[in-house]
Structure formats: structure tokens, C-alpha cells
Design a protein around this motif. Structure first.
Motif, PDB file in Angstrom:
ATOM      1  N   ILE A 190     -20.178  -2.816 -10.631  1.00  0.00           N
ATOM      2  CA  ILE A 190     -21.358  -3.034  -9.811  1.00  0.00           C
ATOM      3  C   ILE A 190     -21.023  -3.986  -8.676  1.00  0.00           C
ATOM      4  O   ILE A 190     -21.462  -3.802  -7.536  1.00  0.00           O
ATOM      5  N   GLY A 219     -20.751   1.146  -9.232  1.00  0.00           N
ATOM      6  CA  GLY A 219     -21.325   1.248 -10.555  1.00  0.00           C
ATOM      7  C   GLY A 219     -21.680   2.683 -10.891  1.00  0.00           C
ATOM      8  O   GLY A 219     -21.865   3.517 -10.002  1.00  0.00           O
ATOM      9  N   LEU A 257     -29.862  -6.506 -18.745  1.00  0.00           N
ATOM     10  CA  LEU A 257     -29.873  -5.655 -17.570  1.00  0.00           C
ATOM     11  C   LEU A 257     -31.270  -5.575 -16.948  1.00  0.00           C
ATOM     12  O   LEU A 257     -31.431  -5.615 -15.738  1.00  0.00           O
ATOM     13  N   ALA A 303     -31.531  -4.580 -12.891  1.00  0.00           N
ATOM     14  CA  ALA A 303     -30.490  -3.584 -12.701  1.00  0.00           C
ATOM     15  C   ALA A 303     -30.975  -2.179 -12.990  1.00  0.00           C
ATOM     16  O   ALA A 303     -30.348  -1.206 -12.580  1.00  0.00           O
ATOM     17  N   LEU A 304     -32.093  -2.079 -13.708  1.00  0.00           N
ATOM     18  CA  LEU A 304     -32.510  -0.757 -14.180  1.00  0.00           C
ATOM     19  C   LEU A 304     -33.639  -0.160 -13.360  1.00  0.00           C
ATOM     20  O   LEU A 304     -34.550  -0.846 -12.932  1.00  0.00           O
ATOM     21  N   LEU A 337     -29.130   3.133 -13.231  1.00  0.00           N
ATOM     22  CA  LEU A 337     -28.982   1.901 -12.466  1.00  0.00           C
ATOM     23  C   LEU A 337     -29.800   1.967 -11.186  1.00  0.00           C
ATOM     24  O   LEU A 337     -29.880   3.008 -10.536  1.00  0.00           O
ATOM     25  N   SER A 357     -28.208   3.212  -7.937  1.00  0.00           N
ATOM     26  CA  SER A 357     -27.591   4.532  -7.934  1.00  0.00           C
ATOM     27  C   SER A 357     -28.058   5.296  -6.705  1.00  0.00           C
ATOM     28  O   SER A 357     -29.186   5.127  -6.245  1.00  0.00           O
ATOM     29  N   LEU A 386     -25.590  -8.813 -10.473  1.00  0.00           N
ATOM     30  CA  LEU A 386     -26.576  -7.766 -10.247  1.00  0.00           C
ATOM     31  C   LEU A 386     -27.545  -8.139  -9.139  1.00  0.00           C
ATOM     32  O   LEU A 386     -28.328  -7.313  -8.699  1.00  0.00           O
TER      33      LEU A 386
END
Lengths: 430, 300, 302
Positions: A81, A86, A100, A105-106, A317, A320, C45
Motif C-alpha cells: 500500500i 496494494g 484496517l 483502508a476498507l 481496499l 483500489s 494507510l
């Protein structure tokens, strides 16, 4: 002359490098959908098969599967990432899900779910709930793994003339049964323990006794580990198993068992019972002349019942660039096909209720009592969702509890010592 | 000096000296034998484990010599077979990958570390001292912290999932350890040799290539062996830089036997032994070169 | 600069070119990035946040685990390096004798260093250190008459876990042995002969010929060993399953750094790494400063 030799050597090197480049050439793939996953060879094969089937249905989507060892999964994921490469679809489990999620991140999956009018009630609500925060679903569950499975050695019980335990047994009965199936040799050394477990956190006992880690699971603001009297009772009970009732091998001894885990002890007869999840089943099935079965973790005081759980699922992610395609893949691999394949291995309990309830899972293979798992899902409790959960467990609570299991400290003292440390490091939500 | 030699009583002195030598040699042999048992013990244990079935690995009491000897563990481990072999990739694939990476790195390291070390040992330039210290300093930064920035860098070059990040650094000096080692070797060769060559009209590169390099063949072999072994066993770097299953190396291949749910120790041992064999052979055969070699030029 | 000097400098630059590329791009970049990160908070992140000296302040004033890990690392280094060196030298001397099968012996001793400290090795070592039935305690109790139950609990005890790791590190004498062996073979036999004629016995020869002749090698190995043992990670990771236990007794610096990385604290991990770096630098500088005891026969061209 020497110049010619030099030339030849450098050209040779260049040729070697370029051939290496061709062989090791990277996929300049910005069009490929990347999915990364951990898992043993069996699980990986299931995934590979599913992906192949998916490709037949969607020939326009190219997929790259990255297989990463579990212990290094997060490390590699973070590195990727950081370098902006990622994966699109990731595999996560109930513990690192909060890491996460809390770090944004999700990708929330609700829009996709509603768009496709997917029926989420086919999954165990408790499992789905773990991956749902503030009414948004972030991960589609693949399996659930209540850590309530006590494996017991039938032969040991037969030898001691003890009846096999039943799911509704209590913690007191647990102790007396464990005592009876123990074996010591002439010098007093234990050759067969009543029970072993090597979990860092004594969750089942703590939860069974009504204890807690924090004041809330989804939005914890305060640690209750050191102040909750039920937590202390749970920890005390586990310590008693080692030092008072002496039916359990001191966990510190586990550290030097040369890689022999609790399941290995179970197989070679050094213990009559041990606690784990369902995933030991496939390897046990392969052992001939081994009589064993499972029983649910005993009830705590007041008939209370609760335990921790594992479980995993697939998510997307946030950064993405192929979210739509990623969704299609996630939908497929978390769907019925995948659940059925998983059920057949006996490795894990599918989160899809229909598959769990089906004959594929509840077949005639060992363990016979696996249906108790369907019931077990009702009592699972999840870890508090905060950024520093792992760190608190491993750096603050863990080391202190090491001393309790060592016998060098009483649980009450440990709690005393932990309270100021936990107060200084409250749950971090952002 | 001569008087002392002449004064030494001959005959008797030499006989007892020879006897002492024989005793000490036997003593040394015995000590080495005991030492070897300590060194080999664990490896023998690995061998024993590799011939057991999964249940026998932790049997109590421990089984020293399993019967039957399950030699089939070796092909099973190598082919990752009978365990849902993924996409037909076996240890052969891993072996080829590792050979390419370790082999090329070995060549690169040997060449470039000697070139760079030559500059530090023989050439004068402003800032030589501090630059060498900087070079040493790179040994002191834990890899875990440079891992992410390095990855970002290599990724920006488009080298994700290729062998480049694992090979290219070898051609750029091969790392401070090797440069340091080669520098020490060069320093042990008297400068008069360079001077003689220079008087004959040799360029710097000529001195390097025709005088120093041949004298340091053993040192070069050492660097070659060390770097080959390092790359052969390297786990972290391939883990970070390689994604595809088909590019993985032997060290990564071992993780096939370790999962979240447990480890297949018998297969893990078999595989571990298999991948150590090439190195052991390399060393046994090559030690003539590099030990004797390191010696004569001397790390002085 | 004279034109000859300039020519030499340019020539040096050419020779150094690959190294300079590596230093600037592949090392310099990441190291500077790590330095910069040490003043930031970054969980990878999310965007990097600059926090000034916060990481360092927490580290020094608010982080008992930091001091623990420094202590553990220093303890390990101070014990394993000297003892390891002595052992390597002794083994090298033994390997230098004209004994039958010496080449096989050398290979056998080097073999363990070749087998990476992986999970496979860890399994075995954990057995050896088993308090109840492991090999080490078995030997101990046979040799000292202490019953097995009184023997140290090694990996299960806070006090004996580090010694266990130190003992484990001695198994790698092979790699040091090679370098010392090379050094030994480089000492001219004429020096020994001269010493013997002067009446020196084997012991005296060792102190007057062997050690001084070996001193450059010892110096090299000392520096390298200290640098690498300050950064020990692999063995500890596999032996304690990454926890550094029991109760943080084997938490060494690099393991701590790795843990912080796994807890998404890149900034803090970088700060820790920088402190470690400076400690190692200091140690190395001290060694260089007090290196008059090293005797070089060849010379650095001044």
C-alpha cells in the motif's frame, strides 16, 4: 587483449541480466485485478479453483492471486500500500479487521450490496455483525471459528472410566473430569495432562465468567480488564487450573516444547483435552485408530456462556482502482460455491448458514459432535475495536500475564499493576 | 642466532617434540570430533524428523530412527504434491528462481565490491575517510526501516514483482560488508607492486585488473560464497519484492509447510535439508580456494 | 589540487561510481526517509503527520519497553560477542592444525551457519532448551548432579531466556572461524620458528605471534560482530514467536522496531531505528579510536 576480455565479460553480464529480466519480468499490469490471501495449501487450492471458475464467467477480468504467509500478511500488505500497489481484494480476519477499518483502508460495501440486492441474511448475523460498523458492512465473511472446541481423547476417557463430556457441562464438572483423565507416572511426573491450551489471551475463561476487556466492543473508550471483577475471576480460574487444580500444563512450559503444539500433545497422548478451533480437524482425520470428538467449552458461573472466535472474510481496499470488478470477485468467492468447498474440507465453519447446516459440513466424518458449532456461533464475543488492541494485548497485558502463568505473580497483583498502565494507554479510536 | 641453533641438543629434542606433536594432534582430533557431534547433532535430528510421518514427529517417547524410513517425504515436499499443488509450481521453480537471483548477485557483488574497494584502498581523493565511514554506517541501519522506502523506490522504477530489486544492488557495490572485506585484503598487498606496474605504464584499472585482482582470487571467492549463501537463504527481500507464486525463491517456498493452522514439520525438515545441500557441497569443494586464499594474502 | 591529484580523484570517482549510485539512490534515499519519518506519525494507510520530537520524547520518557529492549540488546551483545570471538578463535586454531580430515571438520563446523535460522532450527532449539526433558538440562544435571527440576527454565524464565539465546548463538562459530582461519594462515611460519628458537613455548608464541598477527582480523570481526549483534532479530523472532517473551525479557531492539511496524507505527519505528543507529555508530567510533592495538603489516596508502 585485456580490453577484449573486459568487453566479453561485460557483454556476458548484460546478456545474463537481460535474460533474468525476461524471466523475472514483472507483469506491467495495471489492468489486472489483484487479490492477496493467506491460507494453507488446501484453502489456497479452493481459492484458485474459485478464481478459475470466476474467470470463465468473466473472461474480461484478469486476476492475479498473491499468496502470502499469514504471519507476514500485514507487513507485506502495508508495504504494498505504501508503494501504491496494494491489492484490490484482501483477506482479513476478525482481529486485524479493526486495524484496517479504523485506518480507513476498507471500502464500504453497502452500495454494492444494495445495488445487487444481495441477501445478507444468509450469513450468521453474529459473524456479519463483526464486519459491520455503524450500519455499514465492510467485509463479506467467509468463515467463522468459535474458539470453543474442546477436543477430547475418547480412549483416555474410556481408560479412566469417565463418561464423555456433553455440551452443557459446567466449569466445575470440567475440572473434575480433567482430574480423572490425568495420568502420572511413578515419580509423580505428569504423563498425561487433563487439559492444555496455549492461547496468549485466556479469552474463553474471561468471557465465560462474564468478564470483559473494554467497556464496549465497537466503540471502546476505557479498558475494563484490570477493573472488571469477572475478568479477574476468569484469569484466576485459569491460574487455578495450573496451580490449584493442577490439571493444566503451565503455558510457560509450552514455550519450550520445541514446536510441539497443544494439538501435537493431543495426538501423542500427553493431554486428554485441549482447546482450539475447528481447523485441526482435517489433520486429525488422517490419523488412523484415533478416537476423538469435540465438546463445547463448558459453561461458566451462572450458566453463562461466551468465548472468543476467529473468522475471516474478503474486503476491498479503498484505494483500489477496480472496485466494480473487485466487488464481482468478492461476491463470487464469498458465495455459495466457495462455502460449499470450504465445508467439504472440514477445515472451517462457513459463515454461510446454509452451507454450515448442510450435509457437506455435517457429514459422517469426525468429529461427530461438530453440530455443536452451529450453536456455538451464538455465544461468540469479539475483541474491542480500537487501533491499539493488538499492541495492548501483546505489549501490556501479555507480558504481565506471562508472570501470572509462570506462578511468579497472583492475578490480583497483576491486575493492580496493569490498571495504571491501561489507564495511561486508553483505547485509541482515531 | 646461529650459536643458539648449534647449541640446541639435536636428536633427543626432536624425538620428544615429535611425540608431543602426535599427542596434541590426537587431542585436537578428539576435540574436533566432539565439536562436530555438537554441530552435526541438530542436522541429524532434522534428518530423522524428515523421515517420519506427521504423527511420529512429536511421538512420546521420541523416535530417533523411524521405521519405515519415509523417504517419500522428500519428493512430496519438493513437489508440494498430494497437498493441492498450486498451479503446478514446485520447488524446481523455486530452485531456478533462486539460482538466477543468487548466481547473478554473486557475480555482481564480486565484481563491484572489488572495484569499489580498490578506490578506498589505493586511490587518494578528497573525502575518502568520511565516505568510507558512511559506507560502514549503512551496515548500522536495521533493514526493517529501510524496507518500506526501498520498496516505494523500486516500485516507482516499475520493478514490482521482478528480480531486479534483488539483483541490481549487487552490481552497485554489493553492500558495505563486502566492500569492507575487499578493502582489507587490498590493504594487505604491498604498494610496491602497484608502483612497479605503474612504472611500466599501467593505468589504475590495469593495476586493479592485472595486479591486485589475481592476487586476491581467494578473497573474491570468499565474497562470492558469502553473497551466494546470503541470497540463497534470504527470506525478507523476496517476500517484499516478489508477488507471483511463480517467482518465489526457495526460502519462501518453505512457508508452504507453515500455515495458520499448524506446521508440517516432517516436510519442512525435508525441504530445509534439500535446499541446504547445494551450499554444503559448494563449501566442501570450494574451501580449498578460499580458505587457503584468504590466508596467503591475509586479512592484514 | 595538482593535475595529477585531480586525475586520481576522477579515476577514483569512476571506480566508485556504482557504489555512489547505490549510496545516493538506494541507501541514501531510504535512510533519509527513515530519518524524516522519525519526526512523523505514519500508519501507511493514511497521510504522514509531522509531530516534531514527540516520538523521541515518548521514547525516552514514557516508554519502559524502549529501555527494556536497549538493555536486552546490550546484555546480549556484551556477552555473546566476546565469548563468541574467543570460541571462534579457538576453533580456528584447532582447524589450523594438520589433522586428518581437517577439511571435513571445517565443513561440518561451517554447516550450521549455512542453515538459516528458520522455523526448522527453532523447533530443534526449543527442544534442547526444554526444562524438563531437553538435552541441555540433561547434560547439566549429569555434569553437576543437580536434579532436572532445579535446572534453569531457559526459554520459560525471564532470567534465563537471554542466556539461552546467547548459547544458541555459539552454534554459529563457523562463520567467524573462517575469517580467523584465513588470518591464522596468513601469519608467516617464519615468525613462529623465530619465536621457538628464542625459547618461547606454545603459550608464549600464542601471545607474542598469533594474537598480534591476528589483530587486524580480530578488529574487523569485532566491529562486524558488534554491529550485527546489536541488530539481532531472526533468532529471537523464531524462538519467541515474535513476542520477545517471556515478559519482554528477550525483546531486542530490532524486534521492538518490527513490532512497532506491525502496529502501524512507522514513525515511531523509524525513531527507534535512528537511536539504535546512533548507538552502533558510537560503539564503532569508540572501537576505531582505541584501535592502536591493531598491527597492520600491509598499509593503507596514505
Amino acid at each position: 587483449m585485456k580490453n577484449l576480455r573486459l568487453l566479453v565479460v561485460s557483454v556476458a553480464c548484460l546478456l545474463l541480466i537481460s535474460s533474468a529480466a525476461l524471466i523475472g519480468c514483472g507483469s506491467k499490469s495495471s489492468g489486472k485485478l489483484k487479490i492477496s490471501s493467506w491460507g494453507d495449501l488446501q484453502e489456497n487450492q479452493i481459492l484458485v479453483d474459485l478464481i478459475n471458475d470466476f474467470q470463465k464467467l468473466h473472461p474480461d477480468i484478469q486476476i492475479e492471486l498473491q499468496r502470502i504467509p499469514f504471519n507476514e500478511y500485514v507487513t507485506k500488505l502495508l508495504t504494498q500500500i505504501a508503494g501504491n500497489v496494494g491489492p484490490d481484494v484482501i483477506f482479513t480476519e476478525v482481529e486485524n479487521f479493526s486495524d484496517l477499518y479504523l485506518r480507513n483502508a476498507l471500502e464500504p460495501l453497502d452500495p454494492f450490496i444494495q445495488n445487487d440486492k444481495l441477501d445478507m441474511s444468509v450469513y450468521y448475523p453474529q459473524v456479519l455483525d463483526r464486519f459491520t460498523v455503524d450500519k455499514q458492512i465492510y467485509v463479506i465473511p467467509r468463515d467463522t471459528a468459535p474458539i470453543c472446541v474442546i477436543y477430547y481423547n475418547k480412549k483416555a476417557f474410556d481408560e479412566a472410566g469417565v463418561a464423555y463430556p456433553t455440551d452443557d457441562w459446567t466449569y466445575e464438572q470440567f475440572v473434575s473430569v480433567a482430574k480423572k483423565v490425568m495420568k502420572t507416572d511413578k515419580s509423580g511426573k505428569v504423563t498425561r495432562w487433563g487439559f492444555v491450551d496455549d492461547w496468549v489471551m485466556p479469552q474463553p475463561w474471561i468471557y465465560d465468567f462474564g468478564g470483559s476487556y473494554a467497556n464496549d466492543v465497537k466503540h471502546p473508550t476505557q479498558w475494563t480488564f484490570a477493573t472488571d471483577p469477572n475478568t479477574l475471576a476468569g484469569v484466576q480460574f485459569r491460574a487455578d487450573l495450573i496451580f490449584k487444580y493442577k490439571i493444566m500444563m503451565p503455558p510457560s512450559q509450552m514455550a519450550e516444547m520445541g514446536g510441539m503444539g497443544t494439538s501435537d500433545m493431543f495426538v501423542n497422548g500427553s493431554t486428554a483435552m485441549f482447546l482450539s478451533g475447528l481447523w485441526k480437524t482435517p489433520s486429525f482425520r488422517q490419523i488412523k485408530n484415533f478416537q476423538w470428538d469435540v465438546v463445547m467449552f463448558p459453561k461458566g458461573p451462572n450458566g453463562n456462556r461466551a468465548f472468543g472466535t476467529g473468522g475471516s472474510g474478503y474486503g476491498i481496499l479503498k484505494n483500489s482502482t477496480h472496485k466494480k470488478e473487485a466487488w464481482e470477485l468478492v461476491k463470487y468467492i464469498s458465495g455459495e460455491e466457495g462455502a460449499k468447498k470450504l465445508a467439504a474440507t472440514g477445515l472451517a465453519q462457513p459463515a454461510l448458514m446454509a452451507a454450515a447446516n448442510s450435509a457437506l459440513f455435517l457429514d459422517n466424518q469426525d468429529p461427530h459432535n461438530k453440530k455443536m458449532l452451529l450453536d456455538g456461533v451464538k455465544y461468540v464475543k469479539y475483541s474491542p475495536m480500537c487501533k491499539n488492541w493488538s499492541e495492548t494485548v501483546n505489549s501490556i497485558i501479555g507480558p504481565e500475564l506471562d508472570r501470572v502463568w509462570n506462578g511468579s505473580e497472583t492475578p490480583a497483583d497483576a491486575m493492580q499493576k496493569l490498571k495504571p498502565q491501561l489507564d495511561k494507554n486508553p483505547p485509541e479510536l482515531n | 642466532m646461529t650459536e643458539k641453533i648449534l647449541a640446541a641438543p639435536a636428536g633427543q629434542h626432536w624425538a620428544s617434540k615429535k611425540r608431543n606433536e602426535k599427542i596434541s594432534n590426537t587431542l585436537v582430533f578428539v576435540v574436533l570430533l566432539i565439536g562436530s557431534v555438537t554441530m552435526l547433532g541438530p542436522i541429524l535430528w532434522m534428518l530423522s524428523t524428515s523421515l517420519k510421518t506427521a504423527t511420529e514427529v512429536f511421538a512420546i517417547p521420541p523416535i530417533w530412527i523411524p521405521s519405515p524410513l519415509h523417504f517419500e517425504n522428500y519428493p512430496t515436499a519438493w513437489n508440494i504434491s498430494g497437498m493441492y499443488a498450486t498451479e503446478g509450481i514446485t520447488f524446481t521453480t523455486y530452485l531456478i528462481n533462486t539460482l538466477i537471483i543468487a548466481g547473478l548477485s554473486c557475480i555482481g557483488t564480486t565484481l563491484s565490491s572489488s572495484v569499489v574497494a580498490f578506490a578506498f584502498a589505493r586511490l587518494r581523493f578528497p573525502g575518502r575517510g568520511p565516505l568510507f565511514l558512511l559506507c560502514l554506517a549503512t551496515l548500522m541501519v536495521p533493514a526493517q526501516v529501510t524496507m518500506v522506502p526501498s520498496f516505494i523506490l523500486f516500485n516507482a522504477l516499475g520493478w514490482r514483482d521482478t528480480f531486479y530489486p534483488l539483483i541490481v544492488p549487487a552490481f552497485l557495490g554489493g553492500g558495505a560488508y563486502n566492500i569492507f572485506l575487499m578493502r582489507q585484503f587490498f590493504m594487505s598487498i604491498p604498494y610496491e607492486m602497484d608502483e612497479a606496474a605503474k612504472i611500466d605504464g599501467c593505468t589504475n584499472f590495469g593495476v586493479y585488473y592485472r595486479i591486485l585482482l589475481p592476487l586476491c582470487k581467494p578473497a573474491l571467492t570468499t565474497v562470492a560464497v558469502f553473497s551466494f549463501v546470503y541470497n540463497w537463504n534470504d527470506f525478507m527481500n523476496p517476500l517484499i519484492y516478489l508477488d507471483s507464486n511463480s517467482k518465489k525463491t526457495l526460502a519462501l517456498g518453505l512457508t508452504n509447510f507453515i500455515s495458520l493452522y499448524g506446521q508440517d514439520y516432517h516436510l519442512l525438515m525435508a525441504a530445509s535439508l534439500l535446499i541446504s545441500i547445494p551450499i554444503a557441497i559448494m563449501f566442501l569443494v570450494g574451501q580449498r580456494y578460499f580458505i587457503q586464499g584468504i590466508a596467503t594474502t591475509g586479512l592484514k | 589540487m595538482t593535475s595529477a591529484e585531480r586525475k586520481e580523484a576522477i579515476s577514483a570517482f569512476v571506480f566508485l561510481a556504482p557504489f555512489l549510485v547505490w549510496m545516493v539512490f538506494l541507501m541514501g534515499g531510504p535512510i533519509l526517509a527513515a530519518f524524516f519519518l522519525s519526526f512523523c506519525k505514519w500508519d501507511i494507510l493514511n497521510p504522514i503527520q509531522f509531530v516534531g520530537f514527540d516520538n523521541y520524547k515518548t521514547m525516552f520518557f514514557d516508554d519502559p519497553r524502549f529501555w527494556r529492549s536497549m538493555f536486552n540488546t546490550a546484555y546480549f551483545t556484551l556477552l555473546s560477542v566476546p565469548i563468541g570471538m574467543v570460541l571462534s578463535i579457538i576453533v580456528a586454531i584447532l582447524m589450523n592444525q594438520k589433522v586428518k580430515g581437517i577439511e571435513a571438520f571445517r565443513t561440518i563446523f561451517y554447516l550450521p551457519s549455512v542453515m538459516a535460522a528458520g522455523v526448522a532450527m527453532a523447533v530443534l532449539w526449543k527442544w534442547i532448551f526444554n526444562a524438563d526433558s531437553g538435552l541441555l538440562n540433561y547434560l547439566l544435571s549429569t555434569l553437576t548432579g543437580l536434579p532436572m527440576s532445579e535446572c534453569p527454565k531457559w526459554l520459560a524464565s525471564e532470567a534465563w531466556s537471554k542466556p539461552a539465546l546467547i548459547i544458541m548463538s555459539f552454534w554459529n562459530v563457523g562463520s567467524g572461524m573462517i575469517i580467523y582461519l584465513a588470518g591464522l594462515q596468513g601469519i608467516p611460519t617464519t615468525l613462529y620458528e623465530a619465536a621457538e628458537i628464542d625459547g618461547a613455548n606454545k603459550w608464549q608464541q600464542f601471545w607474542t605471534v598469533t594474537l598480534p598477527g591476528l589483530s587486524p582480523v580480530i578488529f574487523f570481526q569485532l566491529i562486524i560482530s558488534i554491529v550485527s549483534s546489536f541488530q539481532i532479530f531472526n533468532q529471537v523472532y523464531v524462538m519467541t514467536d515474535g513476542r520477545g517473551g517471556p515478559a519482554d525479557s528477550t525483546l531486542v531492539m530490532v524486534l521492538y522496531i518490527y513490532q512497532k511496524f506491525k502496529y502501524f507505527q512507522m514513525g515511531y519505528a523509524s525513531a527507534l531505528a535512528w537511536i539504535l543507529f546512533m548507538v552502533i555508530m558510537l560503539a564503532t567510533w569508540v572501537q576505531f579510536k582505541y584501535s592502536k592495538w591493531v598491527y597492520y603489516e600491509g598499509e593503507l596508502r596514505k
